[in-house]
Enzyme design. Structure first.
Site, PDB file in Angstrom:
ATOM      1  N   GLU A  99       0.817  -1.200   0.000  1.00  0.00           N
ATOM      2  CA  GLU A  99       0.000   0.000   0.000  1.00  0.00           C
ATOM      3  C   GLU A  99       0.852   1.251   0.000  1.00  0.00           C
ATOM      4  OE1 GLU A  99      -3.641  -1.792   2.714  1.00  0.00           O
ATOM      5  OE2 GLU A  99      -1.683  -1.405   3.595  1.00  0.00           O
ATOM      6  N   CYS A 137       3.201   8.565   1.099  1.00  0.00           N
ATOM      7  CA  CYS A 137       3.847   7.586   1.969  1.00  0.00           C
ATOM      8  C   CYS A 137       3.927   6.265   1.223  1.00  0.00           C
ATOM      9  CB  CYS A 137       3.041   7.426   3.257  1.00  0.00           C
ATOM     10  SG  CYS A 137       3.696   6.188   4.400  1.00  0.00           S
ATOM     11  N   CYS A 144       7.024  -6.861   7.462  1.00  0.00           N
ATOM     12  CA  CYS A 144       8.190  -6.249   8.104  1.00  0.00           C
ATOM     13  C   CYS A 144       8.777  -7.236   9.107  1.00  0.00           C
ATOM     14  CB  CYS A 144       7.793  -4.953   8.813  1.00  0.00           C
ATOM     15  SG  CYS A 144       9.186  -4.073   9.565  1.00  0.00           S
ATOM     16  N   CYS A 148       7.914  -4.717  15.748  1.00  0.00           N
ATOM     17  CA  CYS A 148       7.432  -3.719  16.713  1.00  0.00           C
ATOM     18  C   CYS A 148       6.004  -4.076  17.142  1.00  0.00           C
ATOM     19  CB  CYS A 148       7.465  -2.329  16.090  1.00  0.00           C
ATOM     20  SG  CYS A 148       9.126  -1.808  15.578  1.00  0.00           S
ATOM     21  N   CYS A 151       2.703  -2.202  15.706  1.00  0.00           N
ATOM     22  CA  CYS A 151       2.584  -2.008  14.263  1.00  0.00           C
ATOM     23  C   CYS A 151       2.008  -3.255  13.609  1.00  0.00           C
ATOM     24  CB  CYS A 151       3.959  -1.680  13.675  1.00  0.00           C
ATOM     25  SG  CYS A 151       3.966  -1.528  11.872  1.00  0.00           S
ATOM     26  N   GLY A 193       7.156  -1.974   6.043  1.00  0.00           N
ATOM     27  CA  GLY A 193       8.538  -2.406   5.930  1.00  0.00           C
ATOM     28  C   GLY A 193       9.550  -1.435   6.512  1.00  0.00           C
ATOM     29  N   GLU A 194      10.778  -1.912   6.617  1.00  0.00           N
ATOM     30  CA  GLU A 194      11.923  -1.150   7.109  1.00  0.00           C
ATOM     31  C   GLU A 194      12.827  -0.823   5.915  1.00  0.00           C
ATOM     32  OE1 GLU A 194      15.013   0.681   8.332  1.00  0.00           O
ATOM     33  OE2 GLU A 194      13.497   0.284   9.887  1.00  0.00           O
ATOM     34  N   SER A 225      12.470   6.610   6.879  1.00  0.00           N
ATOM     35  CA  SER A 225      12.259   6.266   8.285  1.00  0.00           C
ATOM     36  C   SER A 225      12.911   4.926   8.603  1.00  0.00           C
ATOM     37  CB  SER A 225      10.758   6.194   8.579  1.00  0.00           C
ATOM     38  OG  SER A 225      10.525   5.817   9.922  1.00  0.00           O
ATOM     39  N   SER A 249      12.383   5.937  14.287  1.00  0.00           N
ATOM     40  CA  SER A 249      11.322   5.439  15.159  1.00  0.00           C
ATOM     41  C   SER A 249      11.958   5.065  16.494  1.00  0.00           C
ATOM     42  CB  SER A 249      10.643   4.217  14.511  1.00  0.00           C
ATOM     43  OG  SER A 249       9.986   4.595  13.325  1.00  0.00           O
ATOM     44  N   LEU A 250      11.917   5.983  17.429  1.00  0.00           N
ATOM     45  CA  LEU A 250      12.595   5.786  18.716  1.00  0.00           C
ATOM     46  C   LEU A 250      11.661   5.125  19.728  1.00  0.00           C
ATOM     47  CD1 LEU A 250      15.223   6.237  20.271  1.00  0.00           C
ATOM     48  CD2 LEU A 250      14.329   8.477  20.962  1.00  0.00           C
ATOM     49  N   HIS A 251      10.556   5.794  20.042  1.00  0.00           N
ATOM     50  CA  HIS A 251       9.447   5.222  20.812  1.00  0.00           C
ATOM     51  C   HIS A 251       9.733   4.915  22.284  1.00  0.00           C
ATOM     52  CE1 HIS A 251       7.607   5.134  16.950  1.00  0.00           C
ATOM     53  NE2 HIS A 251       8.295   4.090  16.522  1.00  0.00           N
ATOM     54  N   ASN A 325      -2.399   3.864  17.215  1.00  0.00           N
ATOM     55  CA  ASN A 325      -3.636   3.397  16.616  1.00  0.00           C
ATOM     56  C   ASN A 325      -3.807   1.923  16.969  1.00  0.00           C
ATOM     57  OD1 ASN A 325      -4.448   5.772  14.981  1.00  0.00           O
ATOM     58  ND2 ASN A 325      -2.487   5.384  13.986  1.00  0.00           N
ATOM     59  N   CYS A 368      -1.107   5.636  10.803  1.00  0.00           N
ATOM     60  CA  CYS A 368       0.198   5.080  11.134  1.00  0.00           C
ATOM     61  C   CYS A 368       0.065   3.768  11.895  1.00  0.00           C
ATOM     62  CB  CYS A 368       0.976   6.084  11.982  1.00  0.00           C
ATOM     63  SG  CYS A 368       2.649   5.553  12.372  1.00  0.00           S
TER      64      CYS A 368
END
Length: 389
Positions: A99, A137, A144, A148, A151, A193-194, A225, A249-251, A325, A368
């Site tokens: 997507e 995007c 992926c 995480c 996600c 994906g990364e 990212s 993406s630290l989080h 989300n 996201c």
């Protein structure tokens, strides 16, 4: 008995750079200028049907067809949200469903801040009629491998990486769904994906997208990212002189919390990541974007906001807060609105530019963390980490 050598898949024609087209066409007895013509038909005009390439000879058009010049995928469906966000589902080779999302920019958003930074570094061409600016995007993998916990793509796992042709194809296709008064001004590698997990394909896609014989998108308007793959961050900085925007993406502000929600942190802990970010060759007036998904009861306390502020002090950054989300694969959820506000205020008080990402495209599952293989058949595909196209 010797083991046969592993052969790399043939480079898809859409993934060829102009000098590669020149070599391929020269071997067929074609003149050098034909390479630029073919490249521009594909990457400037978005044309894959050789019959439409009217300034090429019929013989050359047939050669291109025989060689396999075609669209790397097809559009399966397009969902449009009530807020104007458009999610395009593409059907790629070997059962991959990926997507990309067109997001109209709004005043005061993170995209608007990115736009302001880019405008400060470069002067856009003057337009007779102002065009509405859209952020696209795009995805770099089908699924992926990063795992995480917040996600959908990460929880589904990795099926395969996308080739550069498939990555660029998303941009070429997305242009078809722009309104007449819109233009893609910012491009973010923040979909499924990364991007740095299969670095070579991502780098080739970046070179194709920024090539002057394509539409020559400015690298300053492209953001990649990553969850923090340190070797990839270093290569991106070296290969593109820091001109490609970097989002991390630290989080979490500490290894203990980050290990719980981002398994890759065990391989590249925060100290290593911070060292790589400190060494990233940022141009003047540019900042690294820190992505921070707020998860209720996990990483959203004011104490963690203070620790995050201390951690980021050596860097030039802006912080993008993302209330989580909900996804089917997890019971985790985002914090209350007042907690999001308090977390942001804490960072603002300590001198950071801090945005809360506006939820866009919720009604088409384009927000996201929600991009997942809803239409795929994993049993048919099987999990692989191969790259095609």
């Amino acid at each position: 008995m010797s083991t046969p050598p592993v052969t790399q898949p043939a480079l898809h024609p859409v993934a060829r750079l102009p000098d590669e087209w020149a070599s391929a066409l020269a071997a067929q007895g074609e003149k050098a200028f034909r390479a630029k013509q073919v490249f521009r038909w594909i990457h400037e005009r978005g044309v894959f049907d050789t019959e439409q390439m009217t300034d090429l000879s019929k013989v050359l058009r047939q050669k291109l067809t025989d060689e396999g010049l075609s669209e790397p995928g097809s559009v399966e469906l397009v969902h449009e949200s009530s807020d104007g966000t458009r999610k395009v589902l593409l059907d790629m080779a070997h059962g991959a469903k990926i997507e990309c999302v067109l997001i109209p920019m709004t005043p005061g958003s993170l995209d608007a801040d990115v736009e302001a930074e880019a405008d400060g570094d470069e002067q856009d061409e003057l337009e007779d009629v102002p065009r509405k600016r859209v952020t696209l995007c795009i995805s770099t993998q089908f699924g992926c491998a990063m795992g995480c916990v917040f996600c959908a793509s990460g929880q589904a796992g990795l099926f395969r990486g996308l080739g550069a042709a498939e990555v660029v194809y998303q941009v070429l296709v997305a242009r078809r769904y722009l309104r007449r008064d819109e233009d893609i001004k910012n491009l973010v590698f923040m979909g499924m994906g990364e991007p740095l997990h299969h670095y070579d394909e991502t780098a080739r896609a970046l070179r194709l997208l920024t090539h002057p014989d394509a539409r020559g998108m400015s690298p300053r308007r492209i953001t990649v990212s990553t969850v923090g793959l340190v070797p990839g961050i270093r290569r991106l900085g070296e290969d593109f002189a820091g001109k490609i925007g970097l989002a991390v993406s630290l989080h979490a502000p500490d290894d203990e919390t980050r290990n719980r929600i981002m398994p890759m942190n065990k391989k590249y802990p925060i100290a290593q990541l911070m060292r790589a970010l400190t060494e990233y060759p940022l141009p003047p007036r540019r900042r690294i974007t820190i992505e921070y998904t707020l998860i209720a009861g996990v990483n959203d306390s004011l104490e963690q906001a203070d620790r995050l502020a201390d951690l980021l002090r050596p860097l030039r950054v802006k912080v993008n807060l993302i209330p989580m989300n909900g996804i089917v694969a997890s019971e985790l959820h985002g914090p209350r609105a007042e907690q999001v506000v308090a977390f942001r205020e804490r960072l603002l008080h300590q001198g950071y530019s801090c945005f809360v990402r506006t939820r866009r495209g919720d009604d088409v599952s384009a927000a996201c963390g929600q991009l997942a293989m809803q239409a795929a058949n994993p049993v048919r595909l099987g999990r692989k980490s191969t790259t095609t196209a």
